[in-house]
Motif scaffolding. Structure first.
Motif, mmCIF file in Angstrom:
data_model
loop_
_atom_site.group_PDB
_atom_site.id
_atom_site.type_symbol
_atom_site.label_atom_id
_atom_site.label_comp_id
_atom_site.label_asym_id
_atom_site.label_seq_id
_atom_site.Cartn_x
_atom_site.Cartn_y
_atom_site.Cartn_z
ATOM 1 N N ASN A 103 9.334 43.497 37.219
ATOM 2 C CA ASN A 103 9.290 42.364 36.301
ATOM 3 C C ASN A 103 8.824 41.093 37.004
ATOM 4 O OD1 ASN A 103 9.541 41.515 33.660
ATOM 5 N ND2 ASN A 103 11.664 40.880 33.890
ATOM 6 N N SER A 104 8.520 41.191 38.298
ATOM 7 C CA SER A 104 8.043 40.037 39.069
ATOM 8 C C SER A 104 6.575 39.782 38.766
ATOM 9 C CB SER A 104 8.185 40.302 40.570
ATOM 10 O OG SER A 104 9.515 40.564 40.888
ATOM 11 N N ARG A 105 6.190 38.528 38.744
ATOM 12 C CA ARG A 105 4.786 38.163 38.485
ATOM 13 C C ARG A 105 3.911 38.497 39.689
ATOM 14 N NH1 ARG A 105 3.250 36.853 33.854
ATOM 15 N NH2 ARG A 105 4.664 35.757 32.508
ATOM 16 N N THR B 240 2.644 41.511 34.932
ATOM 17 C CA THR B 240 3.711 42.207 35.639
ATOM 18 C C THR B 240 3.593 43.692 35.348
ATOM 19 O OG1 THR B 240 5.316 42.113 33.834
ATOM 20 C CG2 THR B 240 5.263 40.216 35.354
#
Length: 187
Positions: A89-91, A97
């Motif tokens: 879920n990290s950019r 993502t």
């Protein structure tokens, strides 16, 4: 077979934890997914009567888009519930993502905000085997079965240099999420 007493998944016994469950057309598939650049791994499961069965694997996929395409090709008449590495879920620098890519592909994501502690995930898998709740088709999941047997501890943590860690992490996310969840922390 890793006969070393430092085996991470010491409760896994190939013959005892083998199953012959088949995927039923149209049923939802639960996919444990570990994100890595050029080495993404997935373990595909079905859940029946509160038991989890590993029924397939995808090994060393190039990226998230590739894993989405492979799942849709390999299992065309199924819906997917993805239990991924929460770091997805990290950019990224592109703004997309891994979770966004999965959602755009039509997959449902079932993940905590952060990954369980490594020892909680490992304990969940071992408890699943010990309690007769988790089974692996070693013909459909040969890399996963071998990795469960051979991954060892190194300096008191699962060894990441052997290459056995990616697929066991993928499977472990589904076991943790679907069999024990938050309850595992109480053991």
């Amino acid at each position: 077979v890793n006969v070393n007493s430092t085996s991470v998944y010491s409760s896994y016994l190939r013959e005892e934890h083998r199953h012959n469950e088949a995927i039923v057309a149209g049923e939802s598939l639960i996919v444990g997914l570990d994100f890595n650049v050029t080495n993404m791994n997935a373990v595909i499961h079905v859940k029946r009567s509160n038991k989890l069965y590993a029924v397939g694997e995808i090994v060393s996929a190039y990226n998230t888009q590739s894993i989405c395409e492979q799942l849709k090709i390999k299992y065309p008449s199924h819906n997917f519930i993805i239990n991924p590495d929460a770091s997805g879920n990290s950019r990224h620098s592109t703004g997309a993502t891994d979770f966004g890519i999965l959602k755009k592909a039509g997959f449902r994501i079932d993940a905590p905000k952060k990954n369980p502690l490594v020892n909680h995930r490992v304990n969940a898998v071992n408890l699943g085997f010990e309690q007769g709740l988790y089974f692996v088709d070693d013909i459909a999941c040969p890399v996963y079965a071998e990795s469960l047997e051979k991954q060892a501890y190194k300096d008191e943590v699962p060894d990441k240099s052997s290459g056995y860690d990616h697929i066991t992490e993928a499977g472990g996310y589904s076991v943790y999420r679907n069999l024990f969840g938050k309850k595992i922390a109480k053991f």
